[in-house]
Design a protein around this motif. Structure first.
Motif, PDB file in Angstrom:
ATOM      1  N   ALA A 234       0.824  -1.210   0.000  1.00 24.05           N
ATOM      2  CA  ALA A 234       0.000   0.000   0.000  1.00 24.05           C
ATOM      3  C   ALA A 234       0.859   1.261   0.000  1.00 24.05           C
ATOM      4  O   ALA A 234       0.557   2.240  -0.693  1.00 24.05           O
ATOM      5  N   ASN A 235       1.913   1.285   0.816  1.00 20.87           N
ATOM      6  CA  ASN A 235       2.839   2.419   0.887  1.00 20.87           C
ATOM      7  C   ASN A 235       2.155   3.723   1.313  1.00 20.87           C
ATOM      8  O   ASN A 235       2.513   4.794   0.845  1.00 20.87           O
ATOM      9  N   PHE A 236       1.148   3.629   2.151  1.00 19.89           N
ATOM     10  CA  PHE A 236       0.560   4.822   2.767  1.00 19.89           C
ATOM     11  C   PHE A 236       0.045   4.443   4.147  1.00 19.89           C
ATOM     12  O   PHE A 236      -0.273   3.283   4.410  1.00 19.89           O
TER      13      PHE A 236
ATOM     14  N   VAL B  63      -9.782   3.513  -0.212  1.00 14.80           N
ATOM     15  CA  VAL B  63      -9.802   3.074  -1.615  1.00 14.80           C
ATOM     16  C   VAL B  63      -9.536   4.258  -2.544  1.00 14.80           C
ATOM     17  O   VAL B  63      -8.891   4.097  -3.592  1.00 14.80           O
ATOM     18  N   SER B  64     -10.000   5.447  -2.191  1.00 14.84           N
ATOM     19  CA  SER B  64      -9.702   6.632  -3.002  1.00 14.84           C
ATOM     20  C   SER B  64      -8.195   6.898  -3.035  1.00 14.84           C
ATOM     21  O   SER B  64      -7.638   7.264  -4.077  1.00 14.84           O
ATOM     22  N   THR B  65      -7.523   6.704  -1.898  1.00 11.91           N
ATOM     23  CA  THR B  65      -6.066   6.845  -1.869  1.00 11.91           C
ATOM     24  C   THR B  65      -5.396   5.803  -2.753  1.00 11.91           C
ATOM     25  O   THR B  65      -4.434   6.099  -3.475  1.00 11.91           O
ATOM     26  N   MET B  66      -5.902   4.580  -2.726  1.00 13.00           N
ATOM     27  CA  MET B  66      -5.366   3.530  -3.596  1.00 13.00           C
ATOM     28  C   MET B  66      -5.539   3.899  -5.071  1.00 13.00           C
ATOM     29  O   MET B  66      -4.636   3.682  -5.893  1.00 13.00           O
ATOM     30  N   ILE B  67      -6.689   4.477  -5.411  1.00 18.87           N
ATOM     31  CA  ILE B  67      -6.930   4.875  -6.800  1.00 18.87           C
ATOM     32  C   ILE B  67      -5.942   5.952  -7.231  1.00 18.87           C
ATOM     33  O   ILE B  67      -5.383   5.912  -8.330  1.00 18.87           O
ATOM     34  N   ASN B  68      -5.709   6.925  -6.360  1.00 25.27           N
ATOM     35  CA  ASN B  68      -4.780   7.998  -6.694  1.00 25.27           C
ATOM     36  C   ASN B  68      -3.348   7.497  -6.859  1.00 25.27           C
ATOM     37  O   ASN B  68      -2.580   8.035  -7.670  1.00 25.27           O
ATOM     38  N   LYS B  69      -2.969   6.459  -6.121  1.00 26.04           N
ATOM     39  CA  LYS B  69      -1.594   5.958  -6.181  1.00 26.04           C
ATOM     40  C   LYS B  69      -1.378   4.977  -7.324  1.00 26.04           C
ATOM     41  O   LYS B  69      -0.266   4.850  -7.839  1.00 26.04           O
ATOM     42  N   THR B  70      -2.422   4.239  -7.707  1.00 23.70           N
ATOM     43  CA  THR B  70      -2.268   3.189  -8.717  1.00 23.70           C
ATOM     44  C   THR B  70      -2.911   3.522 -10.057  1.00 23.70           C
ATOM     45  O   THR B  70      -2.662   2.815 -11.038  1.00 23.70           O
ATOM     46  N   SER B  71      -3.776   4.540 -10.113  1.00 21.92           N
ATOM     47  CA  SER B  71      -4.503   4.941 -11.333  1.00 21.92           C
ATOM     48  C   SER B  71      -5.496   3.883 -11.799  1.00 21.92           C
ATOM     49  O   SER B  71      -5.937   3.919 -12.949  1.00 21.92           O
ATOM     50  N   HIS B  72      -5.868   2.957 -10.934  1.00 25.55           N
ATOM     51  CA  HIS B  72      -6.878   1.945 -11.274  1.00 25.55           C
ATOM     52  C   HIS B  72      -8.246   2.432 -10.787  1.00 25.55           C
ATOM     53  O   HIS B  72      -8.816   1.891  -9.834  1.00 25.55           O
ATOM     54  N   ALA B  73      -8.761   3.462 -11.460  1.00 23.41           N
ATOM     55  CA  ALA B  73     -10.004   4.080 -11.011  1.00 23.41           C
ATOM     56  C   ALA B  73     -11.201   3.159 -11.214  1.00 23.41           C
ATOM     57  O   ALA B  73     -12.073   3.059 -10.342  1.00 23.41           O
ATOM     58  N   ILE B  74     -11.253   2.488 -12.368  1.00 29.26           N
ATOM     59  CA  ILE B  74     -12.407   1.629 -12.654  1.00 29.26           C
ATOM     60  C   ILE B  74     -12.485   0.489 -11.652  1.00 29.26           C
ATOM     61  O   ILE B  74     -13.555   0.197 -11.093  1.00 29.26           O
ATOM     62  N   GLU B  75     -11.359  -0.165 -11.408  1.00 28.72           N
ATOM     63  CA  GLU B  75     -11.364  -1.277 -10.448  1.00 28.72           C
ATOM     64  C   GLU B  75     -11.672  -0.780  -9.042  1.00 28.72           C
ATOM     65  O   GLU B  75     -12.408  -1.438  -8.295  1.00 28.72           O
TER      66      GLU B  75
END
Length: 380
Positions: A51-53, A336-348
Motif C-alpha cells: 500500500a505504501n501509505f 480506496v480513493s487513496t489507492m486509486i490515486n496511487k495506482t490509477s486503477h479508477a475503474i477497479e
C-alpha cells in the motif's frame, strides 16, 4: 406472429436486452482502448502490491508495507465500526426522541421537536463541517484539557479515557460471551414456547440472567490478574495510554448520530401513533403504568410499523459514513480513493467500492427483513 401480445412482448424485451448489451460492449471496448493508450492495464493485480501509505486510525493492525487488499479491509473495518456505533446510539436516542415528541410536557416535546427539525432540515455535510469547526473553536489545548471524569479528558487532540487491558487469551472472553448469548436465546425460546402452550410465561430468562451473573463473577475471579485498567497520562504535548477518540472520529460519530436520531425519532413517533387507542385503554385497565404500557404493549406493537422504514435509515447510515472523508477520518471510501490515486486503477477501485457497499447493505437489509417477517402478523 407479432399480433400475439405475448410474442410481441418477448420481441420487445429481447430487443431491449440486445441494445443494452451492445451499449455495454461499446463502452467496454472504448474504455479498454483508452486505458491501453495511456499505458494503464485493467485488472486487480494492484491489490497485492504494498500500500505504501499510512492509515492514522485503525481497528485492525496495519502498516504501510501491507498489501492494498489488507488496507481496504482495514478501511472497511473503520466504516463498519462507525456505522455500528451510530446505529446503536441513534436507535437508542431516536426511541427517546419519538416518545418525547408525544409527551404532555411542553418542554420535553419542544426540545425533541427542535432536535428533529434541525436534523431533518440540515444537510449532513454542512452539519459535519460545522461540528468539526466547533470542536477546534471551543475545546482547549491538551495542556488545559477539560476533565470530564477520573482519567477522562477532552481537548482539541480528542477524547482520552481509561481502557481495559486484557493480557490473557482472547478466546476466553469470546467463549464466555458466546455461551451467555446461547443460554439467553435458549431460555427465551423455551419461555416463548411454554407461553404459547400453557398461556403462562415462566421466568426462564430471569434465571438465565442470574446464571450469567454468577458465571461472570466466577470468570472475573478466575481471570482477576489478566485484566488491568490503563489510565491515560499527560506526556509532553498530549495524553498517552488508555483509549483515545480522535476529533475526526468523534465528529463523524456525533454528527451522524445527531442526524440519524432525528429521522429515527419521527419513525418511532409514527409507529407509536399507529397503535390503536384500544391497546392503550386495555393496558390502563390492567393497571399498567405508563412505562410498563410502553415497554410491554406499545413498543412491541409499534415495531411492526417501525422496522420497515428503519431498514432504510440503517442503510443510509452505512452510505452516509462515506462523508467521513470531509473531516479526515479514514474510512473505506477514503482508503480506496487513496489507492486509486496511487495506482490509477479508477475503474477497479470504484467497482470495489460499489461491490462492497452493495454487499454490506444487502446483508443488513436481509437481517432486518428476516426480523420483520418474524414479528409480522400472519393472516391464516
Amino acid at each position: 406472429m407479432l399480433q400475439d401480445a405475448r410474442i410481441r412482448a418477448i420481441v420487445v424485451q429481447a430487443a431491449l436486452l440486445a441494445g443494452l448489451a451492445a451499449l455495454g460492449f461499446v463502452l467496454l471496448t472504448a474504455t479498454m482502448r483508452n486505458l491501453e493508450l495511456r499505458g494503464i492495464p485493467l485488472g486487480f493485480g494492484f491489490l497485492w502490491r504494498p500500500a505504501n501509505f499510512q492509515i492514522a486510525e485503525t481497528i485492525l493492525p496495519y502498516s504501510a508495507s501491507d498489501p492494498n487488499w489488507w488496507a481496504a479491509i482495514v478501511g472497511l473495518s473503520n466504516s463498519l465500526f462507525i456505522s455500528v456505533l451510530v446505529i446503536l446510539l441513534a436507535s437508542l436516542i431516536g426511541l427517546f426522541i419519538g416518545i418525547g415528541r408525544l409527551s404532555s410536557n411542553p418542554l420535553v416535546s419542544g426540545l425533541c421537536r427542535v432536535w428533529v427539525e434541525v436534523a431533518r432540515n440540515t444537510p449532513l455535510l454542512v452539519l459535519l463541517i460545522f461540528n468539526y469547526a466547533l470542536w477546534w473553536e471551543i475545546l482547549p489545548l491538551a495542556t488545559a484539557a477539560w476533565k470530564l471524569a477520573p482519567g477522562t479528558h477532552i481537548s482539541v487532540r480528542g477524547l482520552s479515557m481509561p481502557a481495559l487491558i486484557w493480557s490473557a487469551s482472547a478466546l476466553a472472553p469470546v467463549a464466555f460471551l458466546g455461551t451467555s448469548a446461547a443460554v439467553l436465546l435458549m431460555a427465551s425460546h423455551a419461555a416463548r414456547r411454554r407461553h404459547v402452550e400453557t398461556g403462562f410465561r415462566p421466568a426462564y430468562v430471569r434465571s438465565a440472567w442470574l446464571l450469567i451473573a454468577v458465571g461472570a463473577g466466577i470468570f472475573l475471579f478466575a481471570y482477576r490478574d489478566a485484566a488491568s485498567l490503563d489510565i491515560p497520562e499527560f506526556r509532553r504535548a498530549n495524553f498517552a495510554g488508555g483509549w483515545s477518540l480522535t476529533p475526526e472520529l468523534t465528529t463523524i460519530l456525533i454528527g451522524l448520530t445527531f442526524y440519524t436520531a432525528g429521522f429515527i425519532g419521527e419513525i418511532v413517533r409514527g409507529g407509536i401513533l399507529a397503535v390503536r387507542k384500544g391497546q392503550w385503554e386495555a393496558a390502563t385497565a390492567l393497571g399498567l403504568s405508563r412505562g410498563q404500557t410502553y415497554r410491554l404493549v406499545v413498543v412491541p406493537l409499534a415495531l411492526r410499523s417501525i422496522v420497515p422504514p428503519l431498514n432504510s435509515q440503517y442503510i443510509n447510515v452505512v452510505k452516509n459514513s462515506t462523508l467521513a472523508i470531509v473531516v479526515g477520518y479514514q474510512d473505506f471510501m477514503t482508503v480506496v480513493s487513496t489507492m486509486i490515486n496511487k495506482t490509477s486503477h479508477a475503474i477497479e477501485g470504484v467497482a470495489i467500492i460499489l461491490g462492497v457497499f452493495l454487499a454490506v447493505n444487502l446483508a443488513l437489509s436481509a437481517l432486518l427483513n428476516a426480523y420483520n417477517r418474524r414479528i409480522a402478523i400472519v393472516e391464516r
